[in-house]
Motif scaffolding. Structure first.
Motif, PDB file in Angstrom:
ATOM      1  N   GLY A  21       0.797  -1.164   0.049  1.00  0.00           N
ATOM      2  CA  GLY A  21       0.157  -0.075  -0.121  1.00  0.00           C
ATOM      3  C   GLY A  21       0.905   1.274   0.023  1.00  0.00           C
ATOM      4  O   GLY A  21       2.033   1.120  -0.178  1.00  0.00           O
ATOM      5  N   ALA A  22       0.374   2.356   0.172  1.00  0.00           N
ATOM      6  CA  ALA A  22       0.766   3.716   0.117  1.00  0.00           C
ATOM      7  C   ALA A  22       1.423   4.054   1.595  1.00  0.00           C
ATOM      8  O   ALA A  22       0.738   4.084   2.743  1.00  0.00           O
ATOM      9  CB  ALA A  22       0.078   4.691  -0.127  1.00  0.00           C
ATOM     10  N   THR A  23       2.652   4.785   1.539  1.00  0.00           N
ATOM     11  CA  THR A  23       3.283   5.388   2.695  1.00  0.00           C
ATOM     12  C   THR A  23       3.461   6.745   2.520  1.00  0.00           C
ATOM     13  O   THR A  23       4.458   6.898   1.879  1.00  0.00           O
ATOM     14  CB  THR A  23       4.628   4.449   2.998  1.00  0.00           C
ATOM     15  OG1 THR A  23       4.615   2.947   3.245  1.00  0.00           O
ATOM     16  CG2 THR A  23       5.298   4.938   4.115  1.00  0.00           C
ATOM     17  N   GLY A  24       2.621   7.515   3.481  1.00  0.00           N
ATOM     18  CA  GLY A  24       2.672   9.027   3.281  1.00  0.00           C
ATOM     19  C   GLY A  24       3.701   9.482   4.269  1.00  0.00           C
ATOM     20  O   GLY A  24       4.093   9.021   5.303  1.00  0.00           O
ATOM     21  N   ILE A  25       4.459  10.561   3.845  1.00  0.00           N
ATOM     22  CA  ILE A  25       5.602  11.216   4.335  1.00  0.00           C
ATOM     23  C   ILE A  25       5.103  12.522   4.208  1.00  0.00           C
ATOM     24  O   ILE A  25       5.051  13.300   3.254  1.00  0.00           O
ATOM     25  CB  ILE A  25       6.802  11.057   3.609  1.00  0.00           C
ATOM     26  CG1 ILE A  25       7.305   9.524   3.584  1.00  0.00           C
ATOM     27  CG2 ILE A  25       8.085  11.675   4.339  1.00  0.00           C
ATOM     28  CD1 ILE A  25       8.493   9.129   2.537  1.00  0.00           C
ATOM     29  N   GLY A  26       5.146  13.184   5.566  1.00  0.00           N
ATOM     30  CA  GLY A  26       4.874  14.572   5.746  1.00  0.00           C
ATOM     31  C   GLY A  26       4.640  14.998   7.068  1.00  0.00           C
ATOM     32  O   GLY A  26       5.012  14.404   8.038  1.00  0.00           O
ATOM     33  N   ARG A  27       4.342  16.407   7.299  1.00  0.00           N
ATOM     34  CA  ARG A  27       4.302  17.030   8.582  1.00  0.00           C
ATOM     35  C   ARG A  27       3.275  16.618   9.012  1.00  0.00           C
ATOM     36  O   ARG A  27       3.047  16.784  10.528  1.00  0.00           O
ATOM     37  CB  ARG A  27       4.415  18.502   8.335  1.00  0.00           C
ATOM     38  CG  ARG A  27       4.743  19.159   9.789  1.00  0.00           C
ATOM     39  CD  ARG A  27       5.273  20.628   9.482  1.00  0.00           C
ATOM     40  NE  ARG A  27       3.993  21.580   8.973  1.00  0.00           N
ATOM     41  CZ  ARG A  27       4.107  22.212   7.844  1.00  0.00           C
ATOM     42  NH1 ARG A  27       5.177  21.989   7.190  1.00  0.00           N
ATOM     43  NH2 ARG A  27       3.198  22.892   7.485  1.00  0.00           N
ATOM     44  N   ASP A  28       1.997  16.427   8.514  1.00  0.00           N
ATOM     45  CA  ASP A  28       0.781  16.343   9.308  1.00  0.00           C
ATOM     46  C   ASP A  28       0.524  14.871   9.807  1.00  0.00           C
ATOM     47  O   ASP A  28       1.311  13.899   9.419  1.00  0.00           O
ATOM     48  CB  ASP A  28      -0.557  16.515   8.117  1.00  0.00           C
ATOM     49  CG  ASP A  28      -0.893  17.667   8.041  1.00  0.00           C
ATOM     50  OD1 ASP A  28      -0.248  18.872   8.466  1.00  0.00           O
ATOM     51  OD2 ASP A  28      -1.631  18.187   7.175  1.00  0.00           O
ATOM     52  N   ASP A  29      -0.397  14.618  10.727  1.00  0.00           N
ATOM     53  CA  ASP A  29      -0.405  13.482  11.675  1.00  0.00           C
ATOM     54  C   ASP A  29      -1.195  12.222  10.926  1.00  0.00           C
ATOM     55  O   ASP A  29      -1.154  11.266  11.599  1.00  0.00           O
ATOM     56  CB  ASP A  29      -0.761  13.564  13.055  1.00  0.00           C
ATOM     57  CG  ASP A  29      -2.418  14.318  13.130  1.00  0.00           C
ATOM     58  OD1 ASP A  29      -2.911  14.365  12.179  1.00  0.00           O
ATOM     59  OD2 ASP A  29      -2.677  14.824  14.041  1.00  0.00           O
ATOM     60  N   ASP A  30      -1.570  12.619   9.895  1.00  0.00           N
ATOM     61  CA  ASP A  30      -2.121  11.574   8.897  1.00  0.00           C
ATOM     62  C   ASP A  30      -1.204  10.842   8.298  1.00  0.00           C
ATOM     63  O   ASP A  30      -1.570   9.768   7.502  1.00  0.00           O
ATOM     64  CB  ASP A  30      -3.364  12.228   8.235  1.00  0.00           C
ATOM     65  CG  ASP A  30      -3.001  13.107   7.296  1.00  0.00           C
ATOM     66  OD1 ASP A  30      -1.994  13.581   7.315  1.00  0.00           O
ATOM     67  OD2 ASP A  30      -3.914  13.478   6.369  1.00  0.00           O
ATOM     68  N   ASN A  31       0.004  11.158   7.991  1.00  0.00           N
ATOM     69  CA  ASN A  31       0.997  10.414   7.375  1.00  0.00           C
ATOM     70  C   ASN A  31       1.552   9.284   8.089  1.00  0.00           C
ATOM     71  O   ASN A  31       1.676   9.043   9.465  1.00  0.00           O
ATOM     72  CB  ASN A  31       2.293  11.304   6.870  1.00  0.00           C
ATOM     73  CG  ASN A  31       1.877  12.419   6.154  1.00  0.00           C
ATOM     74  OD1 ASN A  31       1.922  12.325   4.934  1.00  0.00           O
ATOM     75  ND2 ASN A  31       1.933  13.688   6.702  1.00  0.00           N
ATOM     76  N   VAL A  32       1.630   8.230   7.382  1.00  0.00           N
ATOM     77  CA  VAL A  32       2.430   6.813   7.996  1.00  0.00           C
ATOM     78  C   VAL A  32       3.851   7.279   8.532  1.00  0.00           C
ATOM     79  O   VAL A  32       4.098   6.936   9.822  1.00  0.00           O
ATOM     80  CB  VAL A  32       2.487   5.832   7.078  1.00  0.00           C
ATOM     81  CG1 VAL A  32       3.402   4.453   7.516  1.00  0.00           C
ATOM     82  CG2 VAL A  32       1.252   5.358   6.408  1.00  0.00           C
ATOM     83  N   LEU A  33       4.334   7.981   7.987  1.00  0.00           N
ATOM     84  CA  LEU A  33       5.832   8.632   8.419  1.00  0.00           C
ATOM     85  C   LEU A  33       5.519  10.256   8.817  1.00  0.00           C
ATOM     86  O   LEU A  33       5.722  10.994   7.806  1.00  0.00           O
ATOM     87  CB  LEU A  33       6.971   8.349   7.619  1.00  0.00           C
ATOM     88  CG  LEU A  33       8.333   8.833   7.871  1.00  0.00           C
ATOM     89  CD1 LEU A  33       8.522   8.474   9.263  1.00  0.00           C
ATOM     90  CD2 LEU A  33       9.439   8.623   6.953  1.00  0.00           C
ATOM     91  N   GLN A  34       5.463  10.651   9.951  1.00  0.00           N
ATOM     92  CA  GLN A  34       5.279  11.950  10.202  1.00  0.00           C
ATOM     93  C   GLN A  34       6.583  12.594  10.616  1.00  0.00           C
ATOM     94  O   GLN A  34       7.172  12.006  11.613  1.00  0.00           O
ATOM     95  CB  GLN A  34       4.373  12.178  11.309  1.00  0.00           C
ATOM     96  CG  GLN A  34       3.869  13.788  11.796  1.00  0.00           C
ATOM     97  CD  GLN A  34       3.043  13.735  12.896  1.00  0.00           C
ATOM     98  OE1 GLN A  34       2.901  12.872  13.801  1.00  0.00           O
ATOM     99  NE2 GLN A  34       2.598  14.968  13.029  1.00  0.00           N
ATOM    100  N   ILE A  35       6.747  13.667  10.063  1.00  0.00           N
ATOM    101  CA  ILE A  35       8.247  14.338  10.164  1.00  0.00           C
ATOM    102  C   ILE A  35       7.675  15.571  10.782  1.00  0.00           C
ATOM    103  O   ILE A  35       7.382  16.608  10.084  1.00  0.00           O
ATOM    104  CB  ILE A  35       9.064  14.504   9.197  1.00  0.00           C
ATOM    105  CG1 ILE A  35       9.413  12.967   8.766  1.00  0.00           C
ATOM    106  CG2 ILE A  35      10.504  15.163   9.589  1.00  0.00           C
ATOM    107  CD1 ILE A  35      10.546  12.734   7.493  1.00  0.00           C
ATOM    108  N   ASP A  36       7.933  16.022  12.183  1.00  0.00           N
ATOM    109  CA  ASP A  36       7.517  17.303  12.606  1.00  0.00           C
ATOM    110  C   ASP A  36       8.565  18.220  12.370  1.00  0.00           C
ATOM    111  O   ASP A  36       9.551  18.705  13.382  1.00  0.00           O
ATOM    112  CB  ASP A  36       7.490  16.993  14.359  1.00  0.00           C
ATOM    113  CG  ASP A  36       6.542  18.339  14.800  1.00  0.00           C
ATOM    114  OD1 ASP A  36       6.171  19.258  14.016  1.00  0.00           O
ATOM    115  OD2 ASP A  36       6.397  18.370  16.130  1.00  0.00           O
ATOM    116  N   SER A  37       8.503  18.941  11.449  1.00  0.00           N
ATOM    117  CA  SER A  37       9.529  19.914  10.873  1.00  0.00           C
ATOM    118  C   SER A  37       8.876  20.912   9.782  1.00  0.00           C
ATOM    119  O   SER A  37       8.172  20.535   8.992  1.00  0.00           O
ATOM    120  CB  SER A  37      10.943  19.155  10.237  1.00  0.00           C
ATOM    121  OG  SER A  37      11.496  20.357   9.865  1.00  0.00           O
TER     122      SER A  37
END
Length: 229
Positions: A21-37
């Motif tokens: 499936g898809a792995t979202g990467i981003g700042r928002d908390d709905d991403n599988v990989l959340q990066i708080d920056s």
């Protein structure tokens, strides 16, 4: 198994297995990989599993996405790829890409790995050359382990010689010289397949000058060479 090793300033933050499936990467908390920056878009990129392999796609054109030092909008990931998202660096590892169509290991010329220095011949006495070198003008450097039980471990390269992988059939040494850091093979000549590679390119019987960010593979062990200054 495919996975991402997430690092920040050389320190491992997270190791994320990549499922189907898809792995979202981003700042928002709905991403599988959340990066708080703030350097990362709310929805920066996505890794999607397609017939051709695992595909990294840019989602926000205002936030750059780099793979192996080059800006991309879309890229089929290969074992050892380095991804830059904001100020974080992600390393894609795939122990068995053959179970996915189009997921074979990288071969041929290294895609987007930067302008690597040409290999030079091994000096006849590499130990003497390394011991005689002064440290003047040479930046500090280290290795970060990218897989195995020591994943994330950082090894500083302070000695004139650093031996890697003490398997006599396949081992290497990094020599610290006045003109930089050089990787040389100490492997047996009868090894059937290249077991020592830099950015997925075999070094053969030559020594290879290492550049910041180079990915070294010795047998199944992967590590990143980096300069600290």
């Amino acid at each position: 198994m495919a996975r991402l090793t997430v690092t920040f300033k050389g320190r491992t933050i997270q190791v994320l297995p990549l499922e189907t499936g898809a792995t979202g990467i981003g700042r928002d908390d709905d991403n599988v990989l959340q990066i708080d920056s703030l350097a990362v878009a709310p929805h920066h990129a996505v890794i999607d599993v397609e017939a051709r392999g695992m595909v990294l796609k840019q989602l926000d054109m205002e936030y750059p996405l780099l793979v192996n030092g080059r800006k991309v909008h879309e890229h089929v990931l290969k074992d050892g790829d380095s991804i830059v998202v904001g100020k974080h660096e992600l390393y894609f590892m795939d122990d068995d890409p053959t179970d996915r169509v189009g997921g074979g290991r990288r071969g041929g010329a290294n895609e987007g790995a930067g302008d690597a220095a040409p290999a030079t011949k091994v000096v006849p006495n590499v130990e003497a050359a390394a011991a005689a070198a002064t440290d003047k003008g040479i930046p500090e450097a280290g290795l970060q382990m990218l897989n195995g039980k020591h994943i994330g471990l950082v090894v500083p390269l302070r000695n004139p010689l650093t031996r890697l992988d003490r398997d006599e059939a396949c081992s290497a040494v990094i020599a610290r010289r006045v003109d930089g850091y050089f990787l040389a093979s100490l492997s047996s000549a009868d090894i059937r397949e290249p077991a020592i590679l830099v950015n997925n390119q075999p070094i053969g019987d030559a020594s290879c000058k290492l550049n910041d960010g180079d990915i070294i593979r010795i047998n199944k062990h992967r590590m990143r060479f980096f300069l600290t200054a």
